[in-house]
Design a protein around this motif. Structure first.
Motif, short mmCIF file in Angstrom:
data_model
loop_
_atom_site.label_atom_id
_atom_site.label_comp_id
_atom_site.label_asym_id
_atom_site.label_seq_id
_atom_site.Cartn_x
_atom_site.Cartn_y
_atom_site.Cartn_z
N LEU A 25 90.28 63.31 30.59
CA LEU A 25 90.82 62.11 29.96
C LEU A 25 90.97 62.32 28.46
CD1 LEU A 25 91.64 59.11 30.08
CD2 LEU A 25 89.25 58.53 29.79
N ALA A 26 89.98 63.02 27.86
CA ALA A 26 90.05 63.30 26.42
C ALA A 26 91.27 64.15 26.13
CB ALA A 26 88.78 64.01 25.96
N THR A 27 91.49 65.17 26.96
CA THR A 27 92.67 66.03 26.78
C THR A 27 93.94 65.21 26.88
OG1 THR A 27 91.34 67.49 28.17
CG2 THR A 27 93.46 68.32 27.40
N ALA A 28 93.99 64.33 27.90
CA ALA A 28 95.19 63.52 28.09
C ALA A 28 95.42 62.60 26.90
CB ALA A 28 95.05 62.70 29.37
N ARG A 29 94.34 62.00 26.41
CA ARG A 29 94.50 61.09 25.27
C ARG A 29 94.90 61.84 24.02
NH1 ARG A 29 89.80 56.44 25.81
NH2 ARG A 29 90.68 55.49 27.67
N LEU A 30 94.34 63.06 23.86
CA LEU A 30 94.71 63.86 22.70
C LEU A 30 96.16 64.28 22.78
CD1 LEU A 30 91.51 66.01 22.16
CD2 LEU A 30 92.40 64.20 20.70
N ILE A 35 101.63 63.71 20.67
CA ILE A 35 103.04 63.34 20.79
C ILE A 35 103.38 62.22 19.80
CG2 ILE A 35 104.77 62.31 22.32
CD1 ILE A 35 103.21 63.73 24.63
N VAL A 36 102.48 61.21 19.75
CA VAL A 36 102.76 60.04 18.91
C VAL A 36 102.74 60.42 17.42
CG1 VAL A 36 101.86 57.80 18.18
CG2 VAL A 36 101.95 58.37 20.60
N LEU A 37 101.77 61.26 17.04
CA LEU A 37 101.65 61.62 15.61
C LEU A 37 102.48 62.84 15.25
CD1 LEU A 37 97.89 61.04 14.74
CD2 LEU A 37 99.86 59.58 14.26
N GLY A 38 102.76 63.70 16.24
CA GLY A 38 103.46 64.96 15.96
C GLY A 38 104.83 64.75 15.36
N VAL A 39 105.58 63.81 15.94
CA VAL A 39 106.95 63.58 15.47
C VAL A 39 106.98 63.10 14.01
CG1 VAL A 39 109.06 62.28 15.91
CG2 VAL A 39 107.74 63.18 17.83
N PHE A 59 102.09 62.27 2.46
CA PHE A 59 102.36 61.62 3.75
C PHE A 59 101.96 62.50 4.94
CE2 PHE A 59 105.23 59.42 0.78
CZ PHE A 59 104.77 58.13 0.98
N PRO A 60 102.50 63.74 5.01
CA PRO A 60 102.05 64.58 6.14
C PRO A 60 100.53 64.80 6.12
CG PRO A 60 103.42 65.85 4.62
CD PRO A 60 103.54 64.41 4.23
N ALA A 61 99.96 64.90 4.92
CA ALA A 61 98.50 65.11 4.83
C ALA A 61 97.76 63.93 5.44
CB ALA A 61 98.10 65.30 3.38
N ALA A 62 98.24 62.71 5.10
CA ALA A 62 97.57 61.52 5.64
C ALA A 62 97.66 61.49 7.16
CB ALA A 62 98.22 60.27 5.06
N ILE A 63 98.86 61.82 7.68
CA ILE A 63 99.02 61.82 9.14
C ILE A 63 98.11 62.86 9.77
CG2 ILE A 63 100.66 62.24 11.01
CD1 ILE A 63 102.84 61.15 9.14
N ALA A 64 98.01 64.04 9.13
CA ALA A 64 97.16 65.10 9.67
C ALA A 64 95.70 64.67 9.68
CB ALA A 64 97.33 66.38 8.84
N VAL A 65 95.26 64.00 8.60
CA VAL A 65 93.87 63.54 8.53
C VAL A 65 93.59 62.52 9.65
CG1 VAL A 65 92.24 62.15 7.17
CG2 VAL A 65 93.54 64.00 6.09
N LEU A 66 94.56 61.60 9.83
CA LEU A 66 94.42 60.61 10.89
C LEU A 66 94.30 61.30 12.25
CD1 LEU A 66 94.58 57.56 11.59
CD2 LEU A 66 97.03 57.89 11.96
N GLY A 67 95.16 62.31 12.46
CA GLY A 67 95.13 63.05 13.72
C GLY A 67 93.79 63.73 13.93
N LEU A 68 93.26 64.35 12.87
CA LEU A 68 91.97 65.04 12.98
C LEU A 68 90.86 64.05 13.32
CD1 LEU A 68 91.93 67.67 10.10
CD2 LEU A 68 91.77 68.07 12.57
N TRP A 69 90.92 62.89 12.66
CA TRP A 69 89.90 61.87 12.89
C TRP A 69 89.91 61.43 14.36
CZ3 TRP A 69 90.13 56.10 12.76
CH2 TRP A 69 88.84 55.55 12.71
N ILE A 70 91.14 61.19 14.87
CA ILE A 70 91.27 60.80 16.27
C ILE A 70 90.75 61.91 17.18
CG2 ILE A 70 92.96 60.26 18.08
CD1 ILE A 70 94.58 58.78 15.96
#
Lengths: 167, 516
Positions: A25-30, A35-39, A59-70
């Motif tokens: 489930l973790a893999t699926a959610r990741l 997909i949602v953050l990659g674009v 901007f990309p840095a913020a998105i990357a940080v958000l992705g890492l946090w998730i």
């Protein structure tokens, strides 16, 4: 730590053997997050490269940080999900910071849904959702292997039938 | 796709309008419908096929005239809205021969509306047997509906103003199958609707009678009555009234300062809105009567649209007694209930009210209507403490002192009390609130804890009830108390369910046992 301590108030009823859900489930959610953050990440990075201004990289840095946090959060969240079949009711527990647990008596179930989206099917997981006559009953177990989902569905249906009461 | 099976002789003279466009309802229940025909309260499609040999009835022949008018009224309202912004344009349009065209359009629309309503009337039939009510309807998209009587939650007789003038009534059966699951028989003659209601309730109650003997309405005993003066008084002491007064003051100040009387016009829509709220409230609660009968609670109310509700015993899922700050001086309370099938629709404000406004004794009577036995030795004392008390008087368990950071105003009052029959939840200091949930009506239970609550060692407990105005919840209980209450409530709900009365509420009374 994802596993709550024993004697931790209402979230640790006595003599309950919690079943974890599949780590897939973790893999699926990741994957969904990717997909949602990659674009937007790609778009932001391209914009930054094209404009050449340094501050645009924020901007990309913020998105990357958000992705890492998730990415850190999701596996913990998935480990915190648990369910337990007791003699007369089903317990579902989830959350670490905002914790919740729901107790659904089998006799109160109106129907059971089993759902699997394309991503879920690819990772081999399904969601079982119980519905009572109350919309407040938030009783969904995500991340069950398909055969476990089917077993749980049949089990719940037969137990519900045996204990069925009116509204 | 096949056309629905021939339901009986009544259909023989009905021509098929266009067989190619007829869509039979799906044979499988739609997603979201209860699983399996055995448990479903409302069944459509193949599973709803009625057994042969039923006596099919039509609605009253005046029905299309009453229903068709709705369409015309809607059209006129839409036209009025379109042109209300631009009166000059409307005048130009209606100049010369323009009004003839407008009249022709209106007449055409009316003809269409009445024609469709007439066709719909021809296609609508109902029948009933001991187990269910069958309703066949639909012109293009046919629907066959079967509502099981043992799942009957409430029966309403509704009379909109036009139907009332013509002596017609709509009979509505609530069966708790989700939104739009009510079976509506519109329109019947008044006395026919009353007879049918008595018949349905008798069958749903499981009364066994001799064949051919008409069911009699269960005798009822009036319990509560709300005079019109008190309805008006309650409206004066409401938030909307305060808003109105503030608005008037604001207008007066603006006019005084600017010297422009036209400033009042800017606030006209707001006043119209408030007036609309007042009017609908008044016409809804006017002539409110509550009575008790063997068939359950009977409510009657309404000025223009009159509504007569019957809620059989054990169908009230939860109840809320509430007093706003402005009502405290007069000691008034309002009682609302959750009934499965009610609510969700736009009628919820009219349907879910057990007592629109009443003093404490009347509120206690309303609680008694739902729960004749509260499960304590001193119901009056407990309820008084529940309505007006604080702290642990009346045997209440309150939330801990440390929870005052989360509930600074009402923490002394927020609490619960368990009796043998129900869970009482007390809360609110400005707006006093008491929620009562009978143990056997608990659907499921939930506990929640946020990060702040965790620090303070408290958790919230929610009792899930059917959709409606009441959502029972005890916030910020000490964790050990919450754990104990959750455990005990689970057990109590189970025991209460096992010992709950039969769905067919007269069964036990009529068939006391094999010995008789």
């Amino acid at each position: 730590m994802s596993t709550p301590r024993p004697g931790d108030g209402p979230f640790e009823p006595d003599g309950v053997d919690w079943q974890p859900v599949s780590p897939r489930l973790a893999t699926a959610r990741l994957a969904t997050t990717a997909i949602v953050l990659g674009v937007p990440l790609l778009a932001a990075a391209v914009t930054a490269v094209l404009t050449g201004a340094t501050w645009v990289w924020a901007f990309p840095a913020a998105i990357a940080v958000l992705g890492l946090w998730i990415a850190v959060l999701v596996p913990r969240q998935v480990r915190a999900i648990g369910y337990a079949e007791r003699a007369d009711d089903l317990l579902i527990r989830k959350g670490i910071v905002f914790r919740s647990m729901v107790v659904v008596p089998y006799g109160r179930m109106q129907y059971v849904d089993v759902q699997a989206g394309p991503l879920g099917r690819a990772f081999g997981i399904a969601q079982v959702q119980l519905h009572t006559a109350s919309p407040g009953t938030d009783a969904a177990i995500d991340g069950l292997p398909p055969q476990e989902a089917a077993r749980l569905r049949d089990q719940l249906a037969s137990r519900g039938e045996a204990r069925l009461a009116g509204l | 796709m096949t056309t629905p099976a021939d339901p009986g002789p009544a259909r023989a003279d009905v021509p098929d309008p266009a067989p190619t466009t007829i869509t039979a309802p799906a044979t499988a229940p739609p997603t979201g419908a209860p699983a399996g025909p055995d448990e479903a309260t409302v069944v459509t499609g193949a599973a709803a096929t009625a057994p042969a040999g039923l006596e099919w009835n039509r609605m009253h022949p005046v029905t299309p005239a009453v229903k068709g008018w709705k369409v015309v009224v809607v059209l006129v309202v839409i036209a009025a809205q379109q042109f209300s912004d631009d009166v000059v344009q409307a005048r130009d349009l209606l100049a010369g021969r323009g009004w003839l065209v407008a009249l022709a359009v209106l007449a055409g629309a009316a003809l269409l509306a009445f024609g469709y309503a007439a066709l719909a009337w021809r296609m609508t039939r109902y029948a009933l047997d001991d187990e269910a009510v069958y309703l066949h309807s639909g012109v293009l998209f046919r629907q066959q509906r079967k509502a099981r009587l043992d799942r009957l939650q409430a029966v309403d007789v509704v009379q909109p103003i036009l139907a009332r003038l013509l002596g017609l009534a709509e009979l509505k059966l609530e069966v708790a199958g989700g939104p739009g699951s009510a079976v509506s028989l519109a329109f019947l003659k008044e006395d026919q609707a009353d007879t049918l209601r008595a018949e349905l309730l008798a069958r749903a109650a499981g009364l066994r009678r001799q064949e051919g003997q008409p069911a009699e309405s269960a005798p009822e005993q009036p319990v509560l009555e709300v005079p019109a003066s008190r309805v008006v008084g309650a409206m004066i002491r409401s938030g909307a009234a305060v808003g109105l007064v503030l608005g008037l003051v604001a207008v007066a100040v603006i006019i005084a300062v600017t010297g422009e009387p036209t400033a009042a016009l800017a606030l006209a829509p707001g006043f119209l809105g408030v007036a609309g709220v007042f009017w609908s409230q008044f016409s809804r609660d006017f002539n409110f009567h509550a009575a008790i009968s063997p068939d359950g609670i009977r409510l009657r109310h309404g000025l223009l649209e009159s509504r007569s509700q019957t809620v059989p015993p054990g169908r009230v899922q939860a109840l809320k007694v509430q007093q706003g700050l402005l009502w405290r001086r007069s000691g008034w309370w309002r009682v609302e209930v959750n009934v499965a099938g009610y609510g969700g629709a736009q009628d919820s404000a009219a349907e879910n009210v057990l007592l629109p406004v009443g003093d404490r004794d009347e509120a206690l009577t309303a609680v008694w209507l739902v729960l004749p036995d509260l499960g304590t030795d001193d119901p009056r004392g407990v309820l008084t403490a529940a309505l007006e008390g604080t702290g642990d008087e009346g045997g209440f368990t309150t939330i801990p002192r440390r929870a005052r950071w989360l509930d600074p105003w009402a923490w002394r009052r927020t609490g619960y009390r368990v009796t043998e029959r129900a869970l009482l939840i007390r809360s609110g200091r400005l707006v006093r609130r008491l929620v009562v949930v009978p143990h056997e009506r608990t659907q499921s239970l939930g506990v929640e804890q946020g990060p702040l609550q965790r620090r303070l060692g408290v958790a919230s407990l929610a009792v899930h009830s059917t959709p409606g105005p009441v959502s029972p919840r005890v916030p910020h209980l000490a964790v050990d108390v919450a754990a104990r209450l959750l455990d005990e409530q689970t057990r109590r709900a189970r025991t209460a369910r096992a010992g709950a009365g039969p769905e067919q509420w007269m069964r036990s009374a009529v068939e006391p046992g094999p010995a008789s």
